[in-house]
Every structure is written in C-alpha cells, then in structure tokens.
Scaffold this active site. Structure first.
Site, PDB file in Angstrom:
ATOM      1  N   SER A 144      -4.431   9.519   3.391  1.00 60.58           N
ATOM      2  CA  SER A 144      -5.225  10.507   2.668  1.00 60.58           C
ATOM      3  C   SER A 144      -5.915  11.525   3.565  1.00 60.58           C
ATOM      4  O   SER A 144      -6.085  12.682   3.182  1.00 60.58           O
ATOM      5  CB  SER A 144      -6.257   9.820   1.788  1.00 60.58           C
ATOM      6  OG  SER A 144      -7.113   9.030   2.572  1.00 60.58           O
ATOM      7  N   HIS A 195     -11.779  11.162   4.596  1.00 63.34           N
ATOM      8  CA  HIS A 195     -11.398  12.392   3.902  1.00 63.34           C
ATOM      9  C   HIS A 195     -12.053  13.607   4.558  1.00 63.34           C
ATOM     10  O   HIS A 195     -11.424  14.654   4.719  1.00 63.34           O
ATOM     11  CB  HIS A 195     -11.799  12.305   2.440  1.00 63.34           C
ATOM     12  CG  HIS A 195     -11.130  11.184   1.704  1.00 63.34           C
ATOM     13  ND1 HIS A 195     -11.569  10.725   0.484  1.00 63.34           N
ATOM     14  CD2 HIS A 195     -10.057  10.436   2.026  1.00 63.34           C
ATOM     15  CE1 HIS A 195     -10.780   9.744   0.078  1.00 63.34           C
ATOM     16  NE2 HIS A 195      -9.862   9.543   1.012  1.00 63.34           N
TER      17      HIS A 195
END
Length: 290
Positions: A144, A195
C-alpha cells in the site's frame, strides 16, 4: 502477525478473474511482473509474516535489512492482496504507458525500498515525540505504501479532475491526503505511517529531489527523457491499435462498473458492517483509488 487463512481465497479468485477480464496482453510487462510476484509470494511466502514485516526494531536495531525488500511484496491475506493488486493494475496501466516500462520498473524498485526507510524514520520520530516506544515495534507489510506513492505520480502526470471520497468532492491532487485520514479513521489498525511514507516519497519524486538523485545514480539512463519513453511505449504492448485501456472509463471493465471512489466507499462500508474484515487488507484498500 500471522497470515489469516479462511479456506477458499475469494480475494485471490476475484483478482485472477479481473486480470483475465483485462487480458494479460493488455497489462504492461512491469505491472504484470509485479502483480505476478505478489501473487506468487502470497501463495509461496519466503518467510512467515513476522519475519518479513518492517519495523524500527527489526529493521534498524536488529539490522534485518532484507525486510525492506520482503515487506512490500508479502500480504496478510487474500483481501489484502486483492485490493492492493487491483489498485496496482489501474495505476500500472496508466503510469507504465506514460513513463515506459524501464523507468516504471526503476521507480517501483526504488520506491519499494525507500518507503520502508521513510516509514521507519516516521515511526522513530513518533516514538520520540510521543514518548511511546511501541511505535518502534509497529510492523508493516504490504504494497500500500508504494500504491500511495504511485497515486501521487499518477495525479502529477495526469493532472486535473476531482475525486469523491466518502461523499466529499476534492481535487485529485489532494485526494491522497483525504484518503490517508479517512482510511485511518475508519480502519484504525492500518499503518498510517506506512501510507504517509508513500505520499512523502511520491512528493519527493514529483517535486524534483528524488527524481534528480535517481537520474544521477542511473548515469546516462536514457528513459528519463520523453523521446526514450516514447520509443519504449511503441516497442511493446501499447503499439497495438486494439489496446482497449486508453481512457479512465475503460477501467470499468475490470471493476464491475464501479468508480474507484465507489470501490473505496463500499470497502469502508463492508469494514464497518463486519469488523472481522477490518484486517490489514483495508490497510491498503483502494488506496489509491484513481
């Protein structure tokens, strides 16, 4: 951190179904190779997740630097893999056609390692600022972070437009920041630092310093100029006039007609409806929708 197995890997089946809907011949080589590597390592992991996830403790203090290579390409379960790889398909098709396969592969390789380093720096800083050593133990795994970085690149190379994140219309340029906050609020167990590291690395590239450094390291690497990228574009898959994925609307063929924002909202609703699915898969969700 142990991989969750629940019998049939529905996420993997859905992923393979969507790959074949797109058509292997229509997926650029680096995107396809990266996807295949992630699927292969999901089926045949090199080590247990606890041995591949990256953290300050394991990466910096224990000097287990191989985790920088292993963490991005291992996933907690089939849904974690599914959401990440569907997002990779979308971004890979657009960016690899724009940048060329060689440069795109170079970016994927550098980003995968650098995001792990930035992640450790962020967790180390949080541990110091909050006087909480548990941040040094936080162990992240999955693709991610790279997807958040690719989202920044995609918005840079395809400017304009807006995204609808949970009913909030925002410029695509800033969508990744809203998604970062929304995912953390709706799924607190996800890796906020991971992230954020992806966004920061993406900005380091698009704003210049990282791109300049990569170019300097590559020496006479020709694919940083437009003419070389154009040759790469026409040398392979994209030269075929029947190539169907030339516009964002064609993404519908492998998302069941849902926009990226709708996929994002559906996944979050599912998470709230069934907290049992609040596994790290939503950690990476469509992060990066668009």
């Amino acid at each position: 951190m142990q991989r969750r197995r629940r019998g049939v890997d529905v996420g993997l089946i859905l992923l393979l179904s969507q790959v074949f809907q797109v058509g292997l011949e229509n997926i650029p080589p680096v995107t396809l190779g990266t996807l295949a590597l992630n699927v292969f390592l999901f089926l045949k992991p090199l080590k247990p997740l606890l041995k591949v996830c990256i953290s300050v403790d394991q990466g910096y203090y224990q000097k287990d630097w191989q985790r920088l290579l292993l963490a991005p390409v291992h996933h907690a379960d089939d849904w974690h893999l599914y959401f990440n790889m569907v997002s990779l398909l979308w971004k890979g098709i657009k960016l690899e056609r724009k940048l060329g396969s060689v440069l795109f592969g170079y970016i994927i390789a550098v980003f995968s390692v650098l995001i792990g380093i930035v992640y450790m720096v962020l967790e180390f800083a949080l541990a110091g600022l909050l006087n909480d050593s548990s941040y040094k133990m936080n162990c992240a795994v999955g693709f991610s972070g790279v997807l958040f970085a690719l989202k920044v690149l995609n918005n840079h190379y395809h400017p304009g437009g807006t995204s609808n994140i949970m009913g909030i219309r925002v410029s695509s340029r800033y969508a990744c920041w809203l998604e970062l906050v929304a995912i953390h609020l709706c799924s607190p167990g996800t890796s906020f630092a991971g992230h954020l590291a992806g966004i920061l690395v993406g900005l380091m590239y698009t704003l210049g310093p990282l791109k300049m450094l990569m170019k300097a390291i590559a020496g006479d690497f020709p694919y940083f100029n437009d003419s070389a990228r154009q040759r790469d574009y026409y040398s392979g898959y994209s030269r075929h006039p029947s190539y169907p994925y030339n516009t964002p609307g064609d993404y519908d063929t492998y998302t069941g007609g849902l926009t990226e924002e709708e996929q994002f909202e559906r996944a979050l609703r599912n998470s709230l409806h069934d907290r049992g699915r609040n596994f790290i898969a939503l950690d990476i969700l469509s992060y990066c929708l668009s």
